[in-house]
Design an enzyme around this catalytic site. Structure first.
Site, short mmCIF file in Angstrom:
data_model
loop_
_atom_site.label_atom_id
_atom_site.label_comp_id
_atom_site.label_asym_id
_atom_site.label_seq_id
_atom_site.Cartn_x
_atom_site.Cartn_y
_atom_site.Cartn_z
N SER A 243 8.58 9.74 -0.47
CA SER A 243 8.33 11.17 -0.26
C SER A 243 9.10 12.01 -1.27
O SER A 243 10.14 11.59 -1.79
CB SER A 243 8.76 11.58 1.15
OG SER A 243 8.16 10.76 2.12
N1 SAH Z 1 9.98 8.43 3.95
C1 SAH Z 1 9.28 7.32 3.37
C2 SAH Z 1 7.81 7.70 3.31
C3 SAH Z 1 6.90 6.57 3.20
S1 SAH Z 1 5.19 7.01 3.12
C4 SAH Z 1 9.84 7.10 1.99
O1 SAH Z 1 10.45 8.03 1.46
O2 SAH Z 1 9.66 6.03 1.42
C5 SAH Z 1 4.68 6.74 4.78
C6 SAH Z 1 4.82 5.34 5.32
O3 SAH Z 1 4.24 5.34 6.63
C7 SAH Z 1 4.08 4.26 4.53
O4 SAH Z 1 4.99 3.25 4.17
C8 SAH Z 1 3.04 3.74 5.52
O5 SAH Z 1 2.78 2.34 5.39
C9 SAH Z 1 3.68 4.05 6.85
N2 SAH Z 1 2.78 4.13 8.00
C10 SAH Z 1 1.54 4.67 8.08
N3 SAH Z 1 1.04 4.54 9.33
C11 SAH Z 1 2.00 3.90 10.07
C12 SAH Z 1 2.11 3.48 11.43
N4 SAH Z 1 1.13 3.68 12.32
N5 SAH Z 1 3.24 2.87 11.83
C13 SAH Z 1 4.28 2.66 10.97
N6 SAH Z 1 4.24 3.03 9.67
C14 SAH Z 1 3.11 3.65 9.23
#
Ligand code: SAH
Length: 214
Positions: free
Chosen positions: A60
Site C-alpha cells: 500500500s
Molecule cells: N498492507 C498490505 C496491503 C496488501 S494488499 C501491504 O502493505 O503489503 C491487500 C492484501 O489483501 C493482498 O495481499 C491480498 O491477497 C489480501 N486479501 C484479499 N482478500 C483477502 C481475504 N479475503 N482474506 C485475507 N487476505 C485477503
C-alpha cells in the site's frame, strides 16, 4: 536512496497531507520500507506510492498505511492500550510492521499462502514478535481470538462483512475500505455500548477483498 534523509522527506510529505499522529509518523521514519519490496524497486521505496509485491498484489501507499493507522489509533480511547488488533490482508507486512509496537498483539490473515510465508520470514528477521499469522479468508475474521479492539482491512469488499462487525469489542473500531473499484470509501465503524457508529473518512482505491483462499 534508502537514507535517513530520504525517509524524513516521506515523513514530512505525510505530515503535510494531514498525518498528525506522532506515533504513526515515527513508525514511518523507523520502518525500513525498502526491505518490503523487490531489490529492483528499492530505490523507489520511500516514494509515496504503491508498488508491486508479486502475486498480483501491491504494497500500500505509505500515506494510506499512515492514514489507516491514525484512524485506528484516534478511533479508540487513548487511555486504553490496544491489546488485540486483527489485520486482514497481510500482503508484504508493511502495515503490520508499522502497527506492531503500537499495540499488544496483532493477528494477521492473508489469503495467498506464498505471500504469507515470505512475510512471516521477513517480519521474524526484522525482530517483530507480537504477530500471529494465519493463511485464510479474512472475511470470516478470526473467531477464536475475538473480540478485537481494532480491525484493519487492507482490501475492499462490496459491503462490510458481518463477522468483522461481530468480532469488534465495545470501544473498538474497524477501519475498512468499502465499495467497487473506482468508487470506494474508507470507513470507520466504532462499537459503543449503545450500538455502532459509522463514519466515512475519505475516497480510496484498494484491491478487492476476495472470498476464499488463493
Ligand atoms: N498492507 C498490505 C496491503 C496488501 S494488499 C501491504 O502493505 O503489503 C491487500 C492484501 O489483501 C493482498 O495481499 C491480498 O491477497 C489480501 N486479501 C484479499 N482478500 C483477502 C481475504 N479475503 N482474506 C485475507 N487476505 C485477503
Amino acid at each position: 536512496m534508502t537514507s535517513a534523509r530520504t525517509r524524513e522527506r516521506l515523513v514530512q510529505r505525510l505530515a503535510g497531507h494531514g498525518i498528525s499522529n506522532l506515533q504513526v509518523l515515527d513508525r514511518v521514519r523507523s520502518v525500513p520500507r525498502h526491505l518490503f519490496v523487490d531489490e529492483a524497486l528499492q530505490s523507489r521505496a520511500y516514494e509515496d506510492s504503491a508498488l508491486p509485491i508479486g502475486h498480483g498484489q501491491t504494497i500500500s501507499q505509505p500515506y494510506i498505511v499512515a492514514l489507516m493507522s491514525q484512524a485506528l489509533l484516534d478511533g479508540v480511547d487513548p487511555s486504553q492500550p490496544l491489546l488485540k488488533v486483527l489485520e486482514v490482508g497481510t500482503g508484504c507486512g508493511y502495515q503490520t510492521a508499522i502497527l506492531s509496537p503500537l499495540v499488544r498483539q496483532i493477528f494477521s490473515i492473508e489469503r495467498i499462502r506464498h505471500l504469507m510465508g515470505d512475510t512471516r520470514t521477513r517480519l521474524a528477521q526484522l525482530g517483530y514478535q507480537n504477530i500471529r499469522f494465519r493463511h485464510g479468508d479474512g472475511m470470516q475474521g478470526w473467531p477464536g481470538q475475538a473480540p478485537f479492539d481494532g480491525i484493519l482491512v487492507a482490501a475492499a469488499p462490496a459491503g462490510i462483512p458481518q463477522p468483522l462487525i461481530d468480532q469488534l469489542a465495545v470501544g473498538g473500531c474497524l477501519i475498512i475500505p468499502v465499495g467497487p473499484v473506482g468508487s470506494q470509501e474508507l470507513m470507520r465503524v466504532t462499537r459503543t455500548e449503545q450500538g455502532l457508529e459509522q463514519e466515512n473518512l475519505c475516497c480510496v482505491s484498494f484491491v478487492p477483498l476476495l472470498e476464499g483462499t488463493g
